[in-house]
Scaffold this motif. Structure first.
Motif, PDB file in Angstrom:
ATOM      1  N   THR A 177       0.845  -1.181   0.000  1.00 44.80           N
ATOM      2  CA  THR A 177       0.000   0.000   0.000  1.00 44.80           C
ATOM      3  C   THR A 177       0.884   1.235   0.000  1.00 44.80           C
ATOM      4  OG1 THR A 177      -1.876   1.098   1.083  1.00 44.80           O
ATOM      5  CG2 THR A 177      -0.214   0.141   2.531  1.00 44.80           C
ATOM      6  N   TYR A 178       0.431   2.280  -0.664  1.00 46.17           N
ATOM      7  CA  TYR A 178       1.224   3.504  -0.753  1.00 46.17           C
ATOM      8  C   TYR A 178       0.763   4.457   0.333  1.00 46.17           C
ATOM      9  CZ  TYR A 178       3.611   7.548  -2.680  1.00 46.17           C
ATOM     10  OH  TYR A 178       4.435   8.637  -2.856  1.00 46.17           O
ATOM     11  N   THR A 179       1.678   4.758   1.235  1.00 42.50           N
ATOM     12  CA  THR A 179       1.401   5.748   2.270  1.00 42.50           C
ATOM     13  C   THR A 179       2.462   6.830   2.093  1.00 42.50           C
ATOM     14  OG1 THR A 179       2.740   4.459   3.820  1.00 42.50           O
ATOM     15  CG2 THR A 179       0.376   4.096   3.850  1.00 42.50           C
ATOM     16  N   GLY A 180       2.183   7.677   1.148  1.00 39.75           N
ATOM     17  CA  GLY A 180       3.147   8.679   0.688  1.00 39.75           C
ATOM     18  C   GLY A 180       4.130   9.134   1.755  1.00 39.75           C
ATOM     19  N   PRO A 181       5.424   9.148   1.490  1.00 38.96           N
ATOM     20  CA  PRO A 181       6.030   8.952   0.178  1.00 38.96           C
ATOM     21  C   PRO A 181       6.566   7.534  -0.073  1.00 38.96           C
ATOM     22  CG  PRO A 181       7.639   9.879   1.638  1.00 38.96           C
ATOM     23  CD  PRO A 181       6.413   9.651   2.458  1.00 38.96           C
ATOM     24  N   ILE A 182       6.171   6.587   0.750  1.00 34.25           N
ATOM     25  CA  ILE A 182       6.757   5.256   0.571  1.00 34.25           C
ATOM     26  C   ILE A 182       5.682   4.196   0.413  1.00 34.25           C
ATOM     27  CG2 ILE A 182       8.834   5.840   1.891  1.00 34.25           C
ATOM     28  CD1 ILE A 182       7.615   4.201   4.200  1.00 34.25           C
ATOM     29  N   TRP A 183       6.088   3.058  -0.128  1.00 35.18           N
ATOM     30  CA  TRP A 183       5.254   1.873  -0.159  1.00 35.18           C
ATOM     31  C   TRP A 183       5.577   1.045   1.085  1.00 35.18           C
ATOM     32  CZ3 TRP A 183       1.589   0.453  -3.782  1.00 35.18           C
ATOM     33  CH2 TRP A 183       1.558   1.215  -4.953  1.00 35.18           C
ATOM     34  N   ARG A 184       4.569   0.393   1.613  1.00 30.51           N
ATOM     35  CA  ARG A 184       4.820  -0.527   2.718  1.00 30.51           C
ATOM     36  C   ARG A 184       4.019  -1.793   2.509  1.00 30.51           C
ATOM     37  NH1 ARG A 184       0.802  -0.727   6.581  1.00 30.51           N
ATOM     38  NH2 ARG A 184      -0.779   0.913   6.459  1.00 30.51           N
ATOM     39  N   GLU A 185       4.529  -2.873   3.079  1.00 31.48           N
ATOM     40  CA  GLU A 185       3.881  -4.167   2.948  1.00 31.48           C
ATOM     41  C   GLU A 185       2.740  -4.286   3.954  1.00 31.48           C
ATOM     42  OE1 GLU A 185       7.345  -3.888   3.147  1.00 31.48           O
ATOM     43  OE2 GLU A 185       7.372  -3.921   0.953  1.00 31.48           O
ATOM     44  N   ILE A 186       1.686  -4.968   3.531  1.00 35.11           N
ATOM     45  CA  ILE A 186       0.485  -5.060   4.356  1.00 35.11           C
ATOM     46  C   ILE A 186       0.466  -6.306   5.224  1.00 35.11           C
ATOM     47  CG2 ILE A 186      -2.014  -5.328   4.287  1.00 35.11           C
ATOM     48  CD1 ILE A 186      -2.041  -3.714   1.720  1.00 35.11           C
ATOM     49  N   GLY A 187       0.843  -7.447   4.649  1.00 38.13           N
ATOM     50  CA  GLY A 187       0.683  -8.714   5.342  1.00 38.13           C
ATOM     51  C   GLY A 187       1.923  -9.174   6.068  1.00 38.13           C
ATOM     52  N   SER A 188       1.730 -10.205   6.853  1.00 35.24           N
ATOM     53  CA  SER A 188       2.871 -10.888   7.458  1.00 35.24           C
ATOM     54  C   SER A 188       3.553 -11.724   6.384  1.00 35.24           C
ATOM     55  CB  SER A 188       2.396 -11.795   8.599  1.00 35.24           C
ATOM     56  OG  SER A 188       1.768 -11.037   9.599  1.00 35.24           O
ATOM     57  N   TRP A 189       4.834 -11.908   6.526  1.00 38.87           N
ATOM     58  CA  TRP A 189       5.563 -12.687   5.529  1.00 38.87           C
ATOM     59  C   TRP A 189       5.217 -14.167   5.639  1.00 38.87           C
ATOM     60  CZ3 TRP A 189       7.579  -9.944   1.812  1.00 38.87           C
ATOM     61  CH2 TRP A 189       7.953  -8.619   2.075  1.00 38.87           C
ATOM     62  N   GLY A 190       5.008 -14.801   4.481  1.00 44.95           N
ATOM     63  CA  GLY A 190       4.735 -16.230   4.464  1.00 44.95           C
ATOM     64  C   GLY A 190       6.021 -17.029   4.545  1.00 44.95           C
ATOM     65  N   GLN A 191       5.920 -18.310   4.203  1.00 42.56           N
ATOM     66  CA  GLN A 191       7.082 -19.206   4.252  1.00 42.56           C
ATOM     67  C   GLN A 191       8.036 -18.951   3.099  1.00 42.56           C
ATOM     68  OE1 GLN A 191       7.738 -21.381   6.572  1.00 42.56           O
ATOM     69  NE2 GLN A 191       5.844 -22.038   7.541  1.00 42.56           N
ATOM     70  N   GLY A 192       7.513 -18.392   2.028  1.00 36.44           N
ATOM     71  CA  GLY A 192       8.341 -18.204   0.849  1.00 36.44           C
ATOM     72  C   GLY A 192       8.525 -19.504   0.087  1.00 36.44           C
ATOM     73  N   THR A 193       9.158 -19.390  -1.056  1.00 38.98           N
ATOM     74  CA  THR A 193       9.471 -20.572  -1.862  1.00 38.98           C
ATOM     75  C   THR A 193      10.918 -20.464  -2.329  1.00 38.98           C
ATOM     76  OG1 THR A 193       8.715 -21.939  -3.726  1.00 38.98           O
ATOM     77  CG2 THR A 193       8.542 -19.550  -4.021  1.00 38.98           C
ATOM     78  N   GLN A 194      11.657 -21.551  -2.149  1.00 41.90           N
ATOM     79  CA  GLN A 194      13.088 -21.545  -2.440  1.00 41.90           C
ATOM     80  C   GLN A 194      13.330 -21.702  -3.939  1.00 41.90           C
ATOM     81  OE1 GLN A 194      15.993 -21.346  -0.271  1.00 41.90           O
ATOM     82  NE2 GLN A 194      16.997 -21.124  -2.267  1.00 41.90           N
ATOM     83  N   VAL A 195      14.159 -20.824  -4.480  1.00 42.05           N
ATOM     84  CA  VAL A 195      14.615 -20.934  -5.863  1.00 42.05           C
ATOM     85  C   VAL A 195      16.125 -21.103  -5.828  1.00 42.05           C
ATOM     86  CG1 VAL A 195      14.899 -19.720  -8.055  1.00 42.05           C
ATOM     87  CG2 VAL A 195      12.719 -19.590  -6.825  1.00 42.05           C
ATOM     88  N   THR A 196      16.600 -22.182  -6.423  1.00 40.64           N
ATOM     89  CA  THR A 196      18.022 -22.448  -6.482  1.00 40.64           C
ATOM     90  C   THR A 196      18.423 -22.625  -7.941  1.00 40.64           C
ATOM     91  OG1 THR A 196      17.963 -23.547  -4.329  1.00 40.64           O
ATOM     92  CG2 THR A 196      19.903 -23.932  -5.708  1.00 40.64           C
ATOM     93  N   VAL A 197      19.384 -21.821  -8.378  1.00 38.23           N
ATOM     94  CA  VAL A 197      19.845 -21.873  -9.760  1.00 38.23           C
ATOM     95  C   VAL A 197      21.284 -22.368  -9.766  1.00 38.23           C
ATOM     96  CG1 VAL A 197      20.135 -20.613 -11.907  1.00 38.23           C
ATOM     97  CG2 VAL A 197      18.346 -19.923 -10.295  1.00 38.23           C
ATOM     98  N   SER A 198      21.494 -23.482 -10.399  1.00 38.01           N
ATOM     99  CA  SER A 198      22.836 -24.061 -10.452  1.00 38.01           C
ATOM    100  C   SER A 198      23.566 -23.591 -11.713  1.00 38.01           C
ATOM    101  CB  SER A 198      22.757 -25.581 -10.426  1.00 38.01           C
ATOM    102  OG  SER A 198      22.076 -26.058 -11.575  1.00 38.01           O
ATOM    103  N   SER A 199      24.876 -23.483 -11.575  1.00 40.88           N
ATOM    104  CA  SER A 199      25.680 -23.005 -12.718  1.00 40.88           C
ATOM    105  C   SER A 199      26.141 -24.149 -13.599  1.00 40.88           C
ATOM    106  CB  SER A 199      26.878 -22.220 -12.212  1.00 40.88           C
ATOM    107  OG  SER A 199      27.642 -23.022 -11.342  1.00 40.88           O
TER     108      SER A 199
END
Length: 121
Positions: free
Chosen positions: A99-121
């Motif tokens: 959400t934009y609360t001028g002059p910055i954006w801020r996150e609304i929700g609590s952070w979830g577990q996320g999802t792991q991305v692994t890129v191998s070379s």
């Protein structure tokens, strides 16, 4: 209470692609901006892509031309299509409503577990 569930991560070789999904509940999804963030080991969480309620998008310089954020308001879901992946894209990826609360954006929700991305070379 905002709930966010990320999915779609995995192990992929450099140059490959992944599509992440984030299902949101507890908010009127269609009127909220959304963002995809990532946090690599030892680094701060950073915003990599954002989309407004109207569909305007913005990207971190490091992912421009490779990542695409999109949303499906009927499914309360935001996506991140990641192409031409690089080892430096390795991180845990999260989504959040913004959400934009001028002059910055801020996150609304609590952070979830996320999802792991692994890129191998």
């Amino acid at each position: 209470q905002v709930q966010l569930v990320e999915s779609g991560g995995g192990l992929v070789q450099a140059g490959g692609s992944l599509r992440l999904s984030c299902a949101a509940s507890g908010i009127i999804f269609s009127i909220n901006a959304m963002g995809w963030y990532r946090q690599a080991p030892g680094k701060q969480r950073e915003l990599v892509a954002a989309i407004t309620s109207g569909g305007s998008t913005d990207y971190a310089d490091s992912v421009k031309g490779r990542f695409t954020i999109s949303r499906d308001n009927a499914k309360n879901t935001v996506y991140l299509q990641m192409n031409s992946l690089k080892p430096e894209d390795t991180a845990v990826y999260y989504c959040n409503a913004r959400t934009y609360t001028g002059p910055i954006w801020r996150e609304i929700g609590s952070w979830g577990q996320g999802t792991q991305v692994t890129v191998s070379s």
